[in-house]
Design a protein around this motif. Sequence first.
Motif, PDB file in Angstrom:
ATOM      1  N   GLN A 143       0.847  -1.180   0.000  1.00  0.00           N
ATOM      2  CA  GLN A 143       0.000   0.000   0.000  1.00  0.00           C
ATOM      3  C   GLN A 143       0.883   1.231   0.000  1.00  0.00           C
ATOM      4  O   GLN A 143       2.016   1.200   0.466  1.00  0.00           O
TER       5      GLN A 143
ATOM      6  N   ARG B 152      -5.829  -5.345  -3.299  1.00  0.00           N
ATOM      7  CA  ARG B 152      -7.018  -5.963  -2.704  1.00  0.00           C
ATOM      8  C   ARG B 152      -6.788  -7.448  -2.446  1.00  0.00           C
ATOM      9  O   ARG B 152      -7.387  -8.037  -1.566  1.00  0.00           O
ATOM     10  N   GLU B 153      -5.943  -8.031  -3.267  1.00  0.00           N
ATOM     11  CA  GLU B 153      -5.626  -9.455  -3.141  1.00  0.00           C
ATOM     12  C   GLU B 153      -4.117  -9.596  -3.223  1.00  0.00           C
ATOM     13  O   GLU B 153      -3.432  -8.682  -3.679  1.00  0.00           O
TER      14      GLU B 153
ATOM     15  N   GLN C 240      -4.656  -6.893  -8.465  1.00  0.00           N
ATOM     16  CA  GLN C 240      -5.986  -6.344  -8.205  1.00  0.00           C
ATOM     17  C   GLN C 240      -5.841  -5.339  -7.076  1.00  0.00           C
ATOM     18  O   GLN C 240      -5.597  -5.710  -5.928  1.00  0.00           O
ATOM     19  N   GLY C 241      -5.943  -4.095  -7.459  1.00  0.00           N
ATOM     20  CA  GLY C 241      -5.716  -3.042  -6.479  1.00  0.00           C
ATOM     21  C   GLY C 241      -6.926  -2.139  -6.335  1.00  0.00           C
ATOM     22  O   GLY C 241      -7.949  -2.311  -7.013  1.00  0.00           O
ATOM     23  N   ALA C 242      -6.805  -1.200  -5.428  1.00  0.00           N
ATOM     24  CA  ALA C 242      -7.868  -0.217  -5.237  1.00  0.00           C
ATOM     25  C   ALA C 242      -7.221   1.122  -4.932  1.00  0.00           C
ATOM     26  O   ALA C 242      -6.092   1.179  -4.437  1.00  0.00           O
TER      27      ALA C 242
ATOM     28  N   LYS D 149      -8.270   4.808  -3.097  1.00  0.00           N
ATOM     29  CA  LYS D 149      -9.223   5.660  -2.380  1.00  0.00           C
ATOM     30  C   LYS D 149      -8.711   7.088  -2.466  1.00  0.00           C
ATOM     31  O   LYS D 149      -7.548   7.344  -2.151  1.00  0.00           O
TER      32      LYS D 149
ATOM     33  N   LYS E 269     -13.877   5.691  -4.479  1.00  0.00           N
ATOM     34  CA  LYS E 269     -13.003   4.520  -4.471  1.00  0.00           C
ATOM     35  C   LYS E 269     -13.087   3.820  -5.822  1.00  0.00           C
ATOM     36  O   LYS E 269     -14.181   3.607  -6.344  1.00  0.00           O
ATOM     37  N   LEU E 270     -11.914   3.499  -6.366  1.00  0.00           N
ATOM     38  CA  LEU E 270     -11.837   2.811  -7.662  1.00  0.00           C
ATOM     39  C   LEU E 270     -11.146   1.466  -7.491  1.00  0.00           C
ATOM     40  O   LEU E 270     -10.212   1.347  -6.692  1.00  0.00           O
ATOM     41  N   ASN E 271     -11.591   0.469  -8.236  1.00  0.00           N
ATOM     42  CA  ASN E 271     -10.811  -0.766  -8.332  1.00  0.00           C
ATOM     43  C   ASN E 271      -9.928  -0.681  -9.576  1.00  0.00           C
ATOM     44  O   ASN E 271     -10.381  -0.230 -10.629  1.00  0.00           O
TER      45      ASN E 271
ATOM     46  N   ASP F  72      -7.650  -3.084 -11.876  1.00  0.00           N
ATOM     47  CA  ASP F  72      -7.221  -4.454 -12.158  1.00  0.00           C
ATOM     48  C   ASP F  72      -6.288  -4.427 -13.352  1.00  0.00           C
ATOM     49  O   ASP F  72      -6.607  -3.832 -14.382  1.00  0.00           O
TER      50      ASP F  72
ATOM     51  N   VAL G  25     -16.153   2.012  -7.575  1.00  0.00           N
ATOM     52  CA  VAL G  25     -16.780   1.122  -6.600  1.00  0.00           C
ATOM     53  C   VAL G  25     -17.760   1.898  -5.724  1.00  0.00           C
ATOM     54  O   VAL G  25     -18.865   1.452  -5.454  1.00  0.00           O
TER      55      VAL G  25
END
Length: 477
Positions: free
Chosen positions: A292, A336-337, A353-355, A357, A372-374, A376, A404
């Motif tokens: 992060q 995210r994962e 796979q990230g996000a 904010k 908030k966005l995902n 990928d 999101v």
Amino acid sequence: MLPSIIVVLMLIPLTCGENPAIQVILTNKGLQYGKHVGAGWIQDKLELVTLPDISGEIHISIFGSIDYTLTGITITKCDFPEPSVEFYQDVTGFKTSISGLSVALTGGWITHLGVIHDRGSFNMAIFSVDVTSVVTLGKDPDGHLSVTSVSCDAHIGDVDIQFHGGASWIFQPFVKHFKGYIRSEIEHRVCPDVEESIVMLEGYLQAMKVSFDVDQDLTLDLPLTGLPVIDASNLNLGFKGEFYSIKTHTDPPFESQPFTVPEQSGYMLSVGLSEFTLNSASYGYYSAGLFQALINDSMIPPGSHLHLNTSAMGPFIPQLPKMYPGLLMNLQVYAREVPLFSFQPGAVKLGFQGAVKAFAIQPNGTQTPLFKLNVDSKFSGKVWIAGGRLKGSVTMNNFTLMLVSSEVGTFQTDAMESIARIGARVVLAKLNEKLGKGVVLPRMKQAQLVNTVLEVEEGFIAISSDAQVLLPDRDFN
Ligand SMILES: *[C@@H]1O[C@H](CO)[C@@H](O)[C@H](O)[C@H]1NC(C)=O
Ligand SMILES: *[C@@H]1O[C@H](CO)[C@@H](O)[C@H](O)[C@H]1NC(C)=O
Ligand SMILES: *[C@@H]1O[C@H](CO)[C@@H](O)[C@H](O)[C@H]1NC(C)=O
Ligand SMILES: *[C@@H]1O[C@H](CO)[C@@H](O)[C@H](O)[C@H]1NC(C)=O
């Protein structure tokens, strides 16, 4: 009945053991090279050896018995034929033999005949020494490689001694009567010496670390997962090869899969590195919360058109500059994962796979959440070795942004996605420039890898290489 089945099922994972994630294979070519280097090293060391004293009695009828001691025995010359060494399946070890070794020695002699002491020097030649040693390899409870002597046989063909000085002319003619004793004295010392050096080697192996801190966050566990496996042409060592977060030390939710490194007898050694090892590192960073980052406006290059300022977001989120004009923004980016690598023939793939904010920073410092966005993305890369360097290249196969949630109302992500994709391509281009230059292969003080090749296979990377031992004043080729 049922409880016993459950107990058996629970035991299975323990009794099966884990699959090694790193395999190291020593081929016969590597074994022979190692022997060649070792033999040269032993020959150099032998010439510095001082042997223990030998004491005995000579019976000469007119004098009775004379006590003698051979002392300060040093090797002056050693004719060291190339030993032979082979993989020995019967004991999962090695069989080493040397035959026809000859040694020239020198030293002093002292005799006692009652109160009469006499002394002088001697030269000795030992001929046709044959030594065969068999060792077995194993694994100790901590996962160290272990080596134990199974058998040792030593035979000395003949000994010849020339005494000089003092009254040596008196007993020189009797050498043929007592040299058998000296021969057997020396013969009996060979195997204990061989065994002592095997015990010393075992001591070094026991002292080796099986866990290494790679940085402040990760540690690499490298114990053997099972017994060494030996066939007629290879030694295969399987290592755990798992990275852990130093902070959490938890196992990842996936396991190491079995794999077979293709036989490469043309190289001295092969190493198989499974994707599990790389993914355990990824999990280690992830579980410690290290995937992060906080991005703020001071990290954006000054020349950039885009700034983390709500007023500059109009083209992407038309309502934002109206709701929060002129505020700086922060982006919290995180995975995210667990980012996972997968090795496929010729390619390394990575899914991320990230996000993101986004926050607006109020003049009083309060961070107001915006949306908030995902994110990928999928990458695929190639790795290869050229000119002694590990090189690579990465391409981005897919990149999508998805809204999101939003505290500022909905908006289209297409324009933002195109900009972010361009940004990602710029970062990748810089990364590829570095990967194209490559990094030098790891090299130790005494040895380096040469003729190294790398292949990405299904689930693992296979590296085959020759090694070159760097010792001063010696050419082993
Ligand atoms: C941005 O972050 C860096 C590092 O965390 C910090 O030194 C800097 O002061 C921050 N800048 C702003 C404008 O908040
Ligand atoms: C954000 O951008 C606007 C318009 O360019 C500018 O007036 C304002 O000072 C910027 N805010 C900060 C905190 O730099
Ligand atoms: C900071 O400013 C915002 C916006 O003006 C306000 O909503 C918030 O209550 C303030 N926070 C504090 C701690 O003063
Ligand atoms: C990229 O990802 C999107 C969303 O996951 C998917 O629909 C699309 O098929 C992917 N494209 C490629 C080339 O993999």
